[in-house]
Design a protein around this motif. Structure first.
Motif, PDB file in Angstrom:
ATOM      1  N   ASP B   3       0.848  -1.238   0.284  1.00 52.39           N
ATOM      2  CA  ASP B   3       0.000  -0.074  -0.031  1.00 52.39           C
ATOM      3  C   ASP B   3       0.948   1.279  -0.059  1.00 52.39           C
ATOM      4  O   ASP B   3       0.349   2.227  -0.520  1.00 52.39           O
ATOM      5  N   ALA B   4       1.915   1.139   0.554  1.00 54.98           N
ATOM      6  CA  ALA B   4       2.698   2.309   0.862  1.00 54.98           C
ATOM      7  C   ALA B   4       3.586   2.712  -0.487  1.00 54.98           C
ATOM      8  O   ALA B   4       4.768   3.173  -0.194  1.00 54.98           O
ATOM      9  N   SER B  12      -1.348  11.433  -4.058  1.00 56.49           N
ATOM     10  CA  SER B  12      -2.371  12.226  -3.088  1.00 56.49           C
ATOM     11  C   SER B  12      -1.855  12.852  -2.097  1.00 56.49           C
ATOM     12  O   SER B  12      -0.671  12.534  -1.464  1.00 56.49           O
ATOM     13  N   ALA B  13      -2.176  14.458  -2.066  1.00 55.12           N
ATOM     14  CA  ALA B  13      -1.637  15.047  -1.169  1.00 55.12           C
ATOM     15  C   ALA B  13      -2.417  14.548   0.282  1.00 55.12           C
ATOM     16  O   ALA B  13      -1.659  14.506   1.375  1.00 55.12           O
ATOM     17  N   SER B  15      -4.782  11.360   1.741  1.00 55.23           N
ATOM     18  CA  SER B  15      -5.382  10.110   1.267  1.00 55.23           C
ATOM     19  C   SER B  15      -6.843  10.063   1.635  1.00 55.23           C
ATOM     20  O   SER B  15      -7.204   9.616   2.647  1.00 55.23           O
ATOM     21  N   MET B  18      -8.823   7.149   1.912  1.00 50.67           N
ATOM     22  CA  MET B  18      -8.413   6.176   3.013  1.00 50.67           C
ATOM     23  C   MET B  18      -8.791   6.607   4.231  1.00 50.67           C
ATOM     24  O   MET B  18      -8.399   6.023   5.113  1.00 50.67           O
ATOM     25  N   PRO B  20     -10.240   6.626   7.614  1.00 55.89           N
ATOM     26  CA  PRO B  20     -10.654   5.548   8.514  1.00 55.89           C
ATOM     27  C   PRO B  20     -12.085   6.013   8.921  1.00 55.89           C
ATOM     28  O   PRO B  20     -12.645   7.000   8.975  1.00 55.89           O
ATOM     29  N   ARG B  21     -13.007   4.939   9.061  1.00 58.71           N
ATOM     30  CA  ARG B  21     -14.497   5.005   9.377  1.00 58.71           C
ATOM     31  C   ARG B  21     -14.681   5.505  10.764  1.00 58.71           C
ATOM     32  O   ARG B  21     -15.348   6.257  11.009  1.00 58.71           O
ATOM     33  N   LEU B  23     -12.833   7.101  14.193  1.00 57.67           N
ATOM     34  CA  LEU B  23     -11.207   7.649  14.815  1.00 57.67           C
ATOM     35  C   LEU B  23     -11.571   7.503  16.465  1.00 57.67           C
ATOM     36  O   LEU B  23     -12.579   8.240  16.808  1.00 57.67           O
ATOM     37  N   PHE B  24     -10.621   6.900  16.970  1.00 63.35           N
ATOM     38  CA  PHE B  24     -10.759   6.744  18.406  1.00 63.35           C
ATOM     39  C   PHE B  24     -10.453   7.972  19.229  1.00 63.35           C
ATOM     40  O   PHE B  24      -9.210   8.612  18.945  1.00 63.35           O
ATOM     41  N   PRO B  25     -11.408   8.496  19.780  1.00 65.25           N
ATOM     42  CA  PRO B  25     -11.244   9.832  20.547  1.00 65.25           C
ATOM     43  C   PRO B  25     -10.319   9.499  21.853  1.00 65.25           C
ATOM     44  O   PRO B  25     -10.520   8.657  22.542  1.00 65.25           O
ATOM     45  N   ASP B  26      -9.372  10.287  21.798  1.00 69.95           N
ATOM     46  CA  ASP B  26      -8.693  10.024  23.202  1.00 69.95           C
ATOM     47  C   ASP B  26      -7.489  11.179  23.239  1.00 69.95           C
ATOM     48  O   ASP B  26      -6.333  10.967  22.823  1.00 69.95           O
TER      49      ASP B  26
ATOM     50  N   LYS C  93      -4.018   8.466  13.631  1.00 68.61           N
ATOM     51  CA  LYS C  93      -4.996   7.667  13.991  1.00 68.61           C
ATOM     52  C   LYS C  93      -5.819   7.998  15.125  1.00 68.61           C
ATOM     53  O   LYS C  93      -7.200   7.337  15.442  1.00 68.61           O
ATOM     54  N   ASN C  95      -8.090  10.698  17.417  1.00 66.66           N
ATOM     55  CA  ASN C  95      -8.801  12.207  17.059  1.00 66.66           C
ATOM     56  C   ASN C  95      -8.779  12.609  18.730  1.00 66.66           C
ATOM     57  O   ASN C  95      -9.146  12.347  19.699  1.00 66.66           O
ATOM     58  N   PHE C 154       1.958   7.120   6.095  1.00 70.90           N
ATOM     59  CA  PHE C 154       2.195   5.657   6.055  1.00 70.90           C
ATOM     60  C   PHE C 154       1.145   4.941   6.997  1.00 70.90           C
ATOM     61  O   PHE C 154       0.685   4.004   6.579  1.00 70.90           O
ATOM     62  N   ASP C 160      -7.450  -0.134  10.141  1.00 72.63           N
ATOM     63  CA  ASP C 160      -7.890   0.192  11.331  1.00 72.63           C
ATOM     64  C   ASP C 160      -8.311  -0.917  12.035  1.00 72.63           C
ATOM     65  O   ASP C 160      -8.066  -1.079  13.211  1.00 72.63           O
ATOM     66  N   ARG C 167      -7.003  -2.880  20.296  1.00 73.65           N
ATOM     67  CA  ARG C 167      -7.853  -2.204  21.499  1.00 73.65           C
ATOM     68  C   ARG C 167      -8.850  -3.162  22.445  1.00 73.65           C
ATOM     69  O   ARG C 167      -8.977  -3.070  23.362  1.00 73.65           O
ATOM     70  N   LYS C 270       6.350  13.290  -0.851  1.00 71.33           N
ATOM     71  CA  LYS C 270       5.320  13.492  -0.134  1.00 71.33           C
ATOM     72  C   LYS C 270       4.312  14.370  -0.669  1.00 71.33           C
ATOM     73  O   LYS C 270       3.313  14.760  -0.141  1.00 71.33           O
ATOM     74  N   GLY C 271       4.258  14.615  -1.889  1.00 68.15           N
ATOM     75  CA  GLY C 271       3.243  15.223  -2.854  1.00 68.15           C
ATOM     76  C   GLY C 271       2.836  16.677  -2.421  1.00 68.15           C
ATOM     77  O   GLY C 271       3.064  17.139  -1.267  1.00 68.15           O
TER      78      GLY C 271
END
Lengths: 430, 312, 271
Positions: B3-4, B12-13, B15, B18, B20-21, B23-26, C93, C95, C154, C160, C167, C270-271
């Motif tokens: 993927d990388a 893509s500047a 992604s 991509m 994610p659905r 995002l774990f808030p913490d 990853k 938020n 990356f 996820d 977790r 890095k675009g």
């Protein structure tokens, strides 16, 4: 009635104390003092310093001297000391260009050596003549001792001169002759160059032309430039002729040394300091000869004294004593003999100069080294510009000389610009 | 490839597809994990940057006990400083020399390498070698090659009857010589980037172009390669420019700014003024100018990318 | 063969590219008097391999320079990854409030070349008495915004579910970073590692400023110092020194070419 006898414990104590007193020197000897030494131009001085150090270690095992990393040029050496003064990490001894000692005396970095000298009696008896001491006397303080002195000399590739049909080569007595020879060598083609006068780097070689004409850098009061008179103009015009008529190339860095060693440069004018290393590089490539600088003015002409002087920066009394031992040794008859044999510099101790047992044989067997000694009567101190910007002044002068070397400006223009720019950098009095 | 792969990173500047659905808030974890980096950033980047900003308006000299605020005096002094002006001019000239040449050569070589199957790894390695070679060491080798009387280059030139310039000594030639070394240094890096870009161009596009009537190699280049290399090219230009503007090693090793400041460059002037003459205030002011130039380059890049994204 | 013109052009370009290397090696085995007298011939009349390389190994501590280079480069790399991996993960990853601001600072950092912060950093290290130390050589580079940026790119691409599963297993974020993310970040990390090591092995500007003690000289400084000792006297020895000091990274490259190239392309784009 008290019995005047010592108890066993007391007698043991007395004996112990006596024994300790007897053993004390040995204990003290075991505690060595550490000092750090700094010098510049390892290309020239490394062997000399190593030889001096090796001999010193035998004579004074109680002093442990280590070297700072040597700096490439005197300018870098001065900067290192200034920087380290600000960070309190100065080497205890530093061998600086003779023209920089003044700056360090003015800033109180160089310690006064007079009291240390006084402790050892009459300095003349140790070989420090008035003239030699004078080289390290600035700002009313004996701030350093001359370690190595030099003057500019001529180096000749005799084979190349012969090839160009020059038969009376070796000691032309005038610059006209030199330039004439240079023209003929350059005419040989094939990358051969006729001459190189080492004007880059600092103001030393320029001052040799200036002093050769009888001129001076600044006026007596040091408030204004004095090199922009007829002597200075004549000096620049001579440089101009070297390029215009003699075809002198604009060598950068050490390119001239390399060309000379490879046999592609006929006449080279630079410090005597490198006689040893140049003769090593030349090897058996061709016949090398050294000679006096061409004489410009037989009456008023002088030559600048290059070289290095050692100064002490540490104020700690114990370190000072140890440092003094090293400095004294380095400038002693024995030390200066080692230095002379490993470089090309003129010895800095009168005893070594006068006493045949030190260097007489050496000079007989190494005629290349003689040129510099014959010019000693003409030597005057290397001029030290006053004030904060003294390092920048030399840079400004070199930059301006480059304009002549590249034929980008006339001697008159360069002289005027040089005077204006240097004037801005010297401290204004009053 | 994974993927990388460079292709995706290239294209893509952000992604966006991509994201994610969940995002774990913490908050705690977030700040805790970034804390070391933040500390290092503040200490080593942010505060010093502010320091430079402040220093530039003072007359502070290293080792002195006090300093004064002198406003814009440093900047005024710069406009009259022959060395600084030479420095700016030389840095610009050097960049103008190195950037187009190293990019053009790299592109040409990359296309040649891609065009065939043989020797790809070998040539790529050879051209990339200067990037991993110690610059100071290679500069020394170049100095030998470029010796005016006895270096191989001039011996050959003289043998061919051409002139033998004083490569590093003459103020007319020194920037060109440094530029040549600079191109030599940068070609490999750009080449590898172009190779990566070229491999992402789908083969079918070339086939399609040929069907559409694009006959020669040149039309294939102009119709397919050039447009699709756009982002790579832009990136390579910026990278090369910022690398060139930062030239220091070769100058410091070979010419020390000579002769007569003919090869004086920005970073060297910053170094000289600050660490040789101890004029920290003045050097900081020059640093700000340097930073402004770098930012300007980056700004131009962003503008051009935007234009490409919206109109290209 | 159709391939001939292409190979010919590439071959010529390659030869020109290699000229400095060829001459560096050739001169490093020549004795002093042959270095300039016959500069076009590659093979020496009299081989001075042992003399030249021997003199280098005797006079300058090449091993020390290389060791310092390794210590500094890997020291920097260690801290760079140590700080960047968790930060990049958090930015990618997690938020949390202030995340965008932090990322903004990362972008800002990308614009600033390290040389611009040299003066105050020097003053700071001077005040702290840390000049002439490994700390001074390593510390300024420990926060690599570039690493953070690249790793964030990356990590965003990592699935996820991997993290969600961890977790569910009850792992804290901290463990997730080191036990789940790190093993999967190998390609990006090696790519960055190579980029970082090459950049810092070559660096002259900063070591020149903070180091004055010979035993801390990095490879670049070591050669610079040796140049002034040799001062044009014996170019053969100087070239031998240059060869020895440049060799480690060159060999590493020849040995692991693909990794190096990947490093450049990945870290570069890095675009």
């Amino acid at each position: 009635m008290t019995r005047l006898t010592f108890s066993r414990r007391q007698s043991l104590a007395v004996i112990g104390g006596a024994a300790a007193t007897v053993a004390m020197p040995a204990v003290v000897r075991a505690q060595s003092t550490e000092i750090s030494v700094h010098y510049s131009m390892p290309a020239i001085f490394k062997e000399a310093q190593d030889a001096v150090m090796a001999a010193f270690v035998i004579k004074h095992p109680e002093v442990k001297a280590t070297y700072f990393n040597p700096t490439p040029t005197y300018e870098d050496g001065a900067q290192l000391l200034l920087r380290n003064a600000a960070t309190n990490s100065m080497p205890d001894i530093s061998f600086q260009g003779l023209n920089r000692l003044r700056m360090f005396a003015e800033r109180g970095i160089a310690q006064d050596l007079a009291p240390l000298l006084a402790k050892d009696g009459d300095p003349a008896k140790l070989g420090y003549s008035k003239a030699l001491l004078g080289l390290g006397f600035h700002a009313k303080v004996q701030c350093g001792l001359a370690f190595a002195t030099s003057n500019p000399i001529s180096y000749y590739n005799m084979d190349l001169l012969k090839k160009a049909g020059i038969t009376d080569a070796g000691s032309p007595t005038s610059w006209d002759k030199v330039i004439e020879n240079s023209k003929r060598i350059k005419a040989l083609g094939d990358g051969n160059e006729g001459m190189f006068f080492r004007w880059p780097g600092d103001d030393w070689m320029f001052s040799s032309l200036l002093y050769g004409h009888g001129g001076r850098m600044l006026n007596e009061a040091e408030t204004d430039v004095a090199f922009n008179g007829p002597e200075g103009l004549a000096a620049l015009k001579l440089l101009d002729r070297m390029v215009k008529e003699g075809g002198m190339p604009n060598y950068a860095g050490t390119a001239d040394l390399q060309a000379f060693a490879a046999g592609k440069l006929g006449q080279m004018f630079r410090t005597t300091a490198q006689v040893r290393s140049i003769s090593n590089s030349v090897g058996t490539n061709f016949q090398l000869q050294t000679s006096l600088m061409p004489v410009i003015d037989a009456q008023k002409g002088r030559l600048p004294t290059g070289g290095a002087g050692g100064m002490i920066t540490t104020t700690d009394p114990r370190k000072q004593e140890a440092a003094w031992k090293f400095l004294k040794f380095a400038t002693s008859a024995e030390g200066t003999t080692l230095m002379t044999k490993n470089t090309g510099y003129v010895p800095c101790n009168q005893l070594a100069i006068d006493d045949p047992s030190y260097l007489a044989d050496f000079y007989k067997q190494n005629p290349l080294f003689q040129a510099a000694t014959r010019q000693v009567p003409l030597m005057v101190p290397w001029y030290a510009f006053p004030g904060q910007n003294s390092v920048r002044v030399t840079q400004v002068m070199v930059d301006n000389l480059a304009r002549i070397a590249e034929q980008k400006a006339t001697p008159e223009q360069v002289l005027a610009d040089m005077a204006t720019e240097v004037r801005k950098l010297i401290p204004r009095q009053g | 490839m994974s993927d990388a792969s460079p292709a995706i990173a290239l294209g893509s500047a952000t992604s966006a597809h991509m994201r994610p659905r969940v995002l774990f808030p913490d908050i705690a974890a977030g700040w805790f994990l970034t804390l070391p980096a933040i500390l290092a950033y503040v200490l080593m980047i942010l505060l010093p940057l502010l320091g430079v900003l402040l220093l530039a308006f003072t007359d502070y000299e290293f080792g002195s006990k006090s300093f004064n605020w002198i406003g814009l005096e440093n900047f005024a002094a710069m406009t009259a400083d022959r060395t600084f002006l030479a420095s700016i001019r030389n840095t610009v000239v050097y960049c103008l020399f190195v950037v187009p040449l190293s990019i053009g050569l790299a592109l040409l070589l990359a296309i040649l390498i891609e065009a065939g199957a043989r020797g790809r790894t070998f040539f790529r390695a050879v051209f990339f070698l200067p990037v991993v070679s110690l610059t100071v060491a290679m500069a020394t080798a170049w100095q030998y090659l470029l010796h005016p009387s006895i270096g191989p280059v001039n011996v050959v030139l003289r043998g061919l009857g051409l002139g033998a310039p004083n490569w590093l000594g003459s103020s007319d030639w020194v920037l060109i010589s440094l530029g040549i070394i600079g191109v030599w240094d940068n070609v490999g890096f750009n080449l590898v980037l172009f190779l990566a870009g070229l491999t992402t161009i789908p083969r079918d596009l070339y086939a399609a172009a040929e069907i559409d009537g694009a006959k020669g190699a040149w039309s294939r280049f102009t119709l397919v390669t050039w447009p699709l290399l756009g982002p790579t090219l832009l990136f390579v230009i910026v990278i090369t420019m910022t690398r060139s503007v930062r030239v220091f090693d070769t100058v410091q090793t070979l010419t020390q700014g000579g002769s007569n400041h003919a090869s004086e460059v920005l970073l060297r002037t910053i170094y000289q003024e600050g660490f040789h003459y101890f004029k920290f205030g003045y050097s900081a002011a020059i640093t700000l100018v340097f930073l402004a130039i770098v930012l300007a380059i980056m700004l131009v890049q962003t503008r051009l990318i935007d234009r490409r994204v919206h109109y290209g | 063969m159709k391939d001939l013109p292409r190979l010919a052009v590439l071959g010529m370009a390659a030869m020109i590219m290699l000229v400095p290397y060829v001459w560096m090696l050739a001169v490093s085995v020549k004795p002093q008097d042959e270095v300039f007298s016959a500069s076009l011939t590659l093979l020496p009349e009299k081989w001075a391999l042992i003399e030249n390389y021997g003199k280098v190994l005797r006079t300058i501590p090449v091993l020390t320079f290389v060791m310092n280079g390794l210590i500094v480069c890997f020291g920097i790399l260690f801290f760079q990854l140590l700080f960047a991996v968790p930060a990049a993960y958090a930015l990618a990853k997690l938020n949390f409030r202030g995340r965008e601001v932090l990322f903004g600072f990362v972008m800002l950092g990308l614009l600033v070349p390290y040389q611009t912060t040299a003066l105050p950093l020097y003053l700071g290290f001077h005040q702290a008495g840390l000049l002439n130390s490994y700390t001074a050589l390593i510390a300024p580079f420990t926060c690599s915004v570039f690493a953070i940026f690249m790793l964030r790119q990356f990590f965003k691409a990592l699935p996820d579910d991997l993290i969600a599963a961890a977790r569910i297993d009850g792992m804290g974020e901290f463990s997730i970073v080191w036990r789940v993310i790190l093993p999967n970040a190998w390609p990006a990390m090696t790519a960055f590692a190579i980029f970082s090591v090459v950049a810092h092995w070559n660096d002259l500007f900063w070591p020149l400023i903070v180091i004055q003690k010979g035993d801390l000289y990095t490879p670049a400084m070591g050669i610079l110092a040796f140049r002034s000792v040799e001062s044009g006297d014996d170019y053969g020895v100087l070239m031998a020194a240059a060869t020895l000091v440049a060799a480690p990274l060159v060999f590493a490259f020849l040995f692991a070419q693909r990794r190096f190239i990947e490093g450049v392309t990945m870290s570069g784009l890095k675009g």
